[in-house]
Design an enzyme around this catalytic site. Sequence first.
Site, PDB file in Angstrom:
ATOM      1  N   LYS A 171      13.567  44.015  -2.982  1.00  0.00           N
ATOM      2  CA  LYS A 171      12.186  44.167  -2.514  1.00  0.00           C
ATOM      3  C   LYS A 171      11.961  45.406  -1.643  1.00  0.00           C
ATOM      4  O   LYS A 171      10.847  45.917  -1.583  1.00  0.00           O
ATOM      5  CB  LYS A 171      11.743  42.910  -1.753  1.00  0.00           C
ATOM      6  CG  LYS A 171      11.551  41.703  -2.653  1.00  0.00           C
ATOM      7  CD  LYS A 171      10.981  40.543  -1.864  1.00  0.00           C
ATOM      8  CE  LYS A 171      10.804  39.325  -2.750  1.00  0.00           C
ATOM      9  NZ  LYS A 171      10.102  38.236  -2.056  1.00  0.00           N
ATOM     10  N   ASP A 186       3.496  38.078  -1.683  1.00  0.00           N
ATOM     11  CA  ASP A 186       4.123  36.977  -0.937  1.00  0.00           C
ATOM     12  C   ASP A 186       3.211  36.514   0.201  1.00  0.00           C
ATOM     13  O   ASP A 186       3.112  35.323   0.494  1.00  0.00           O
ATOM     14  CB  ASP A 186       5.463  37.429  -0.344  1.00  0.00           C
ATOM     15  CG  ASP A 186       6.557  37.517  -1.397  1.00  0.00           C
ATOM     16  OD1 ASP A 186       6.483  36.784  -2.398  1.00  0.00           O
ATOM     17  OD2 ASP A 186       7.476  38.340  -1.215  1.00  0.00           O
TER      18      ASP A 186
END
Length: 288
Positions: free
Chosen positions: A84, A120
């Site tokens: 990420k 997220d």
Amino acid sequence: MSPDVSGGAATRPAEIGPTTALCGIVLHPAGHTRSPAMHNAAFAALGIDAVYLAFDVPSAGLGVAIAGARALGVRQLAVSIPHKEAVMAHLDEVDETARRIGAVNTVTRRDGRLVGSNTDWIGVARALETQRSLAGARTVVLGAGGAARAAVHAMLVRGARVVVLNRTLDKARKLADELGAHGAGELGALRSHPCDVIVNATSVGLHEDRSPVDASAIPAGAVVLDAVYSPERTRLLRDAEARGARTIGGKWWLVHQAAEQLRLWTGRDAPLDVMSAAFDRAGARQPT
Ligand code: ATR
């Protein structure tokens, strides 16, 4: 030719053909991801001509994998552990929110450019908002890793007050300072922070039947969301329920962040019930 992402048909075209769009998730290891199940089910339900695969890419291969995705015209990639942060260096653009959180979990192709963003944070916000408004809520985020950063950002964007509690106090302080949270402490300090919402963004509960906090420190009226989704009923959630708190399983964080990915690419609302059922079926097929 572009795939039909505008909808219309009730189900996915029966055949994968020359216009079928390729999407996927890059992560390592890939064995347990339920993202392909969720996204393929959504494509089928919305009649989107696309397929979604899992790509197991070790860190050393990330740059080549992204270059390959670029060359092959991959439409959207989800990005998971451990890529990420590292993926940012390989993209044409990273949006401001993903920069602030420090992580990209979504790469979308826009006019031939690979754009990094983060869903997220919206996943955690939307999962909690099924139970209560976050504006003005007193919230506690447990943990200080990437998931915690997304959760803290979500709380701040929604106008909540947020305190970060972590096993390692320095990391909690650093995260709180960087993102502008209202306080920081160790996990044991939950008792001294009366709160309406608790988000577990530690990995405690994943491998063993343990909770990151004492059951007696969970307020009866709180809403408790656990990022850990397997097992479904973690020790934290069982403790919270026994205290009279409302609970939300980690599945909903994942479903809502995936729904936002689909919206970013296609502009369409995702079928949450379909994705949730696909998530459950994928879990039932996996060894625990
Ligand atoms: P992610 O990016 O997925 O959030 P991470 O960066 O590895 O993952 O963060 C894991 C979080 O779980 C951290 O907050 C970690 O606490 P430390 O910062 O003290 O390491 C927390 N964590 C992991 N194992 C833990 C344990 N046994 N007890 C308490 N906290 C734990």
